[in-house]
Design a protein around this motif. Structure first.
Motif, PDB file in Angstrom:
ATOM      1  N   UNK A 145       0.835  -1.200   0.000  1.00 25.32           N
ATOM      2  CA  UNK A 145       0.000   0.000   0.000  1.00 25.32           C
ATOM      3  C   UNK A 145       0.870   1.249   0.000  1.00 25.32           C
ATOM      4  N   UNK A 146       1.949   1.233   0.781  1.00 26.09           N
ATOM      5  CA  UNK A 146       2.856   2.381   0.818  1.00 26.09           C
ATOM      6  C   UNK A 146       3.475   2.641  -0.550  1.00 26.09           C
ATOM      7  N   UNK A 147       3.880   1.559  -1.225  1.00 32.23           N
ATOM      8  CA  UNK A 147       4.438   1.714  -2.562  1.00 32.23           C
ATOM      9  C   UNK A 147       3.422   2.261  -3.545  1.00 32.23           C
ATOM     10  N   UNK A 148       2.187   1.739  -3.480  1.00 36.02           N
ATOM     11  CA  UNK A 148       1.123   2.234  -4.370  1.00 36.02           C
ATOM     12  C   UNK A 148       0.815   3.706  -4.081  1.00 36.02           C
ATOM     13  N   UNK A 149       0.833   4.072  -2.811  1.00 41.52           N
ATOM     14  CA  UNK A 149       0.564   5.453  -2.432  1.00 41.52           C
ATOM     15  C   UNK A 149       1.627   6.391  -3.005  1.00 41.52           C
ATOM     16  N   UNK A 150       2.866   5.967  -2.963  1.00 42.65           N
ATOM     17  CA  UNK A 150       3.950   6.779  -3.529  1.00 42.65           C
ATOM     18  C   UNK A 150       3.762   6.987  -5.018  1.00 42.65           C
ATOM     19  N   UNK A 151       3.371   5.918  -5.724  1.00 38.04           N
ATOM     20  CA  UNK A 151       3.146   6.013  -7.169  1.00 38.04           C
ATOM     21  C   UNK A 151       2.010   6.994  -7.468  1.00 38.04           C
ATOM     22  N   UNK A 160       0.119  15.478 -12.841  1.00 40.99           N
ATOM     23  CA  UNK A 160      -1.166  15.651 -13.530  1.00 40.99           C
ATOM     24  C   UNK A 160      -1.515  17.135 -13.653  1.00 40.99           C
ATOM     25  N   UNK A 161      -2.231  17.463 -14.728  1.00 41.15           N
ATOM     26  CA  UNK A 161      -2.669  18.845 -14.946  1.00 41.15           C
ATOM     27  C   UNK A 161      -4.183  18.931 -15.123  1.00 41.15           C
ATOM     28  N   UNK A 162      -4.793  17.866 -15.604  1.00 39.08           N
ATOM     29  CA  UNK A 162      -6.231  17.841 -15.845  1.00 39.08           C
ATOM     30  C   UNK A 162      -6.991  17.749 -14.529  1.00 39.08           C
ATOM     31  N   UNK A 163      -7.991  18.572 -14.326  1.00 40.55           N
ATOM     32  CA  UNK A 163      -8.732  18.631 -13.068  1.00 40.55           C
ATOM     33  C   UNK A 163      -9.437  17.312 -12.754  1.00 40.55           C
ATOM     34  N   UNK A 164      -9.997  16.678 -13.771  1.00 40.37           N
ATOM     35  CA  UNK A 164     -10.700  15.407 -13.558  1.00 40.37           C
ATOM     36  C   UNK A 164      -9.725  14.312 -13.145  1.00 40.37           C
ATOM     37  N   UNK A 165      -8.543  14.301 -13.766  1.00 36.21           N
ATOM     38  CA  UNK A 165      -7.512  13.324 -13.403  1.00 36.21           C
ATOM     39  C   UNK A 165      -7.035  13.541 -11.977  1.00 36.21           C
ATOM     40  N   UNK A 166      -6.846  14.799 -11.604  1.00 33.15           N
ATOM     41  CA  UNK A 166      -6.395  15.121 -10.247  1.00 33.15           C
ATOM     42  C   UNK A 166      -7.427  14.673  -9.215  1.00 33.15           C
ATOM     43  N   UNK A 167      -8.710  14.913  -9.516  1.00 38.07           N
ATOM     44  CA  UNK A 167      -9.769  14.504  -8.592  1.00 38.07           C
ATOM     45  C   UNK A 167      -9.789  12.986  -8.424  1.00 38.07           C
ATOM     46  N   UNK A 168      -9.613  12.274  -9.531  1.00 36.12           N
ATOM     47  CA  UNK A 168      -9.580  10.810  -9.469  1.00 36.12           C
ATOM     48  C   UNK A 168      -8.403  10.319  -8.632  1.00 36.12           C
ATOM     49  N   UNK A 169      -7.232  10.930  -8.851  1.00 38.12           N
ATOM     50  CA  UNK A 169      -6.041  10.537  -8.090  1.00 38.12           C
ATOM     51  C   UNK A 169      -6.196  10.863  -6.609  1.00 38.12           C
ATOM     52  N   UNK A 170      -6.842  11.977  -6.314  1.00 35.30           N
ATOM     53  CA  UNK A 170      -7.065  12.347  -4.907  1.00 35.30           C
ATOM     54  C   UNK A 170      -7.922  11.302  -4.193  1.00 35.30           C
ATOM     55  N   UNK A 171      -8.914  10.767  -4.880  1.00 34.52           N
ATOM     56  CA  UNK A 171      -9.762   9.718  -4.295  1.00 34.52           C
ATOM     57  C   UNK A 171      -8.945   8.468  -3.982  1.00 34.52           C
ATOM     58  N   UNK A 172      -8.082   8.100  -4.927  1.00 31.89           N
ATOM     59  CA  UNK A 172      -7.253   6.908  -4.732  1.00 31.89           C
ATOM     60  C   UNK A 172      -6.258   7.123  -3.593  1.00 31.89           C
ATOM     61  N   UNK A 173      -5.683   8.312  -3.518  1.00 29.63           N
ATOM     62  CA  UNK A 173      -4.718   8.623  -2.458  1.00 29.63           C
ATOM     63  C   UNK A 173      -5.383   8.553  -1.097  1.00 29.63           C
ATOM     64  N   UNK A 174      -6.597   9.087  -0.996  1.00 33.29           N
ATOM     65  CA  UNK A 174      -7.339   9.026   0.272  1.00 33.29           C
ATOM     66  C   UNK A 174      -7.593   7.576   0.674  1.00 33.29           C
ATOM     67  N   UNK A 175      -7.967   6.750  -0.301  1.00 31.65           N
ATOM     68  CA  UNK A 175      -8.227   5.335  -0.017  1.00 31.65           C
ATOM     69  C   UNK A 175      -6.964   4.635   0.496  1.00 31.65           C
ATOM     70  N   UNK A 176      -5.821   4.867  -0.179  1.00 30.20           N
ATOM     71  CA  UNK A 176      -4.582   4.226   0.240  1.00 30.20           C
ATOM     72  C   UNK A 176      -4.146   4.717   1.617  1.00 30.20           C
ATOM     73  N   UNK A 177      -4.334   5.994   1.906  1.00 29.13           N
ATOM     74  CA  UNK A 177      -3.990   6.514   3.231  1.00 29.13           C
ATOM     75  C   UNK A 177      -4.850   5.871   4.310  1.00 29.13           C
TER      76      UNK A 177
END
Length: 304
Positions: free
Chosen positions: A126-132, A140-157
């Protein structure tokens, strides 16, 4: 596939499992065959975790098992003249290797030890996935991509915090582990994740000698001498997980602990290479932790 007719009381497992099937029913069939034929020890190669199921099930069914290093067996086979590699040859060579080495049974880990190792492994995944995901977020620059990544980061945390809590509870619930945890963390710079990984992947700490534990972690220099020649003594082999975590934290410990700091400075003043210093610091840290674990085990044994 016909079972190998071995003139010894050892059995190489993979030939029979290929016939019986690598599942609970197949292992049960193998156990029945072993008990009927007076097999005292089943020998198997470490194979990246695939040996775990038959190893544990055979012990549960009353059949002793021993695990051997696959590279050592292959070199043994070549030394015996077996350059070919087939299932039947491998099975016979593994059994013969176990006999020559006078292999002792490898005791299975406790249920708590298995759970600790699984939780620690998952935490590092999980720590490795979180780093990635964080790296992707920063690029990332696209707002939709950033929002998606933020959701995944919250889940991994969230998963990371949950796993850390479960690991801490598991250690606290075991009196010996709690004692070891306290002993390890008395050294400034050694954090809870370090303790968990060492206890999960190096349970022999505090039981083996300093030289043996260093070799087990792949931090012992290997002699390379011949006659009057004294060659360089590299480190190799051993368990990569504990070695990596020791590499990471040894430098940090040297910042906080004056004894380690002075040792680091002496090596630098002597002109040692960076990698040599890194290995020396990690080995020294392991030796200190092994001594602390040895004392903690003695205190625990005397208290109980």
């Amino acid at each position: 596939m016909r079972p190998l007719a071995l003139p010894i009381t050892l059995l190489a497992i993979w030939g029979l499992l290929a016939h019986a099937g690598l599942d609970a029913a197949g292992v049960a069939e193998l156990a029945t065959w072993c008990q009927a034929n007076g097999v005292e020890l089943v020998v198997m190669e470490a194979s990246g975790g695939y040996e775990r199921l038959p190893f544990l099930l055979l012990w549960e069914l009353g059949v002793a098992c021993g695990i051997v290093n696959a590279r050592s067996v292959r070199r043994f086979a070549e030394a015996m003249g077996f350059l070919e590699k087939t299932d039947s040859i491998d099975a016979a060579v593994i059994a013969h290797y176990g006999e020559v080495k006078r292999l002792q049974p490898t005791q299975p880990p406790s249920a708590a030890q298995q759970r600790l190792k699984a939780l620690v492994a998952r935490l590092y995944q999980v720590t490795g996935d979180l780093t990635v995901q964080k790296q992707r977020r920063s690029a990332a620059a696209d707002a939709e991509t950033i929002a998606s990544l933020d959701e995944v980061i919250v889940m991994f945390k969230r998963q990371s915090r949950r796993l850390e809590g479960e690991i801490a509870s598991l250690i606290d619930d075991d009196p010996l582990w709690a004692c070891l945890d306290q002993a390890f963390r008395s050294l400034k710079g050694v954090a809870s994740r370090t303790v968990a990984r060492l206890m999960a992947e190096l349970p022999e700490i505090g039981i083996l000698s300093n030289k043996a534990i260093a070799k087990l972690a792949g931090l012992a220099p290997i002699a390379n001498d011949s006659g009057k020649r004294s060659g360089r003594r590299p480190v190799r082999g051993g368990r990569a997980g504990p070695r990596c975590i020791l590499f990471l934290i040894a430098r940090g410990v040297a910042r906080y602990d004056p004894h380690f700091g002075a040792f680091h400075q002496r090596l630098q003043a002597a002109g040692k290479e960076k990698m040599v210093i890194r290995i020396a610091l990690a080995r020294k840290l392991l030796v200190v932790l092994n001594a602390k674990a040895r004392d903690a085990r003695k205190e625990f044994a005397n208290a109980t």
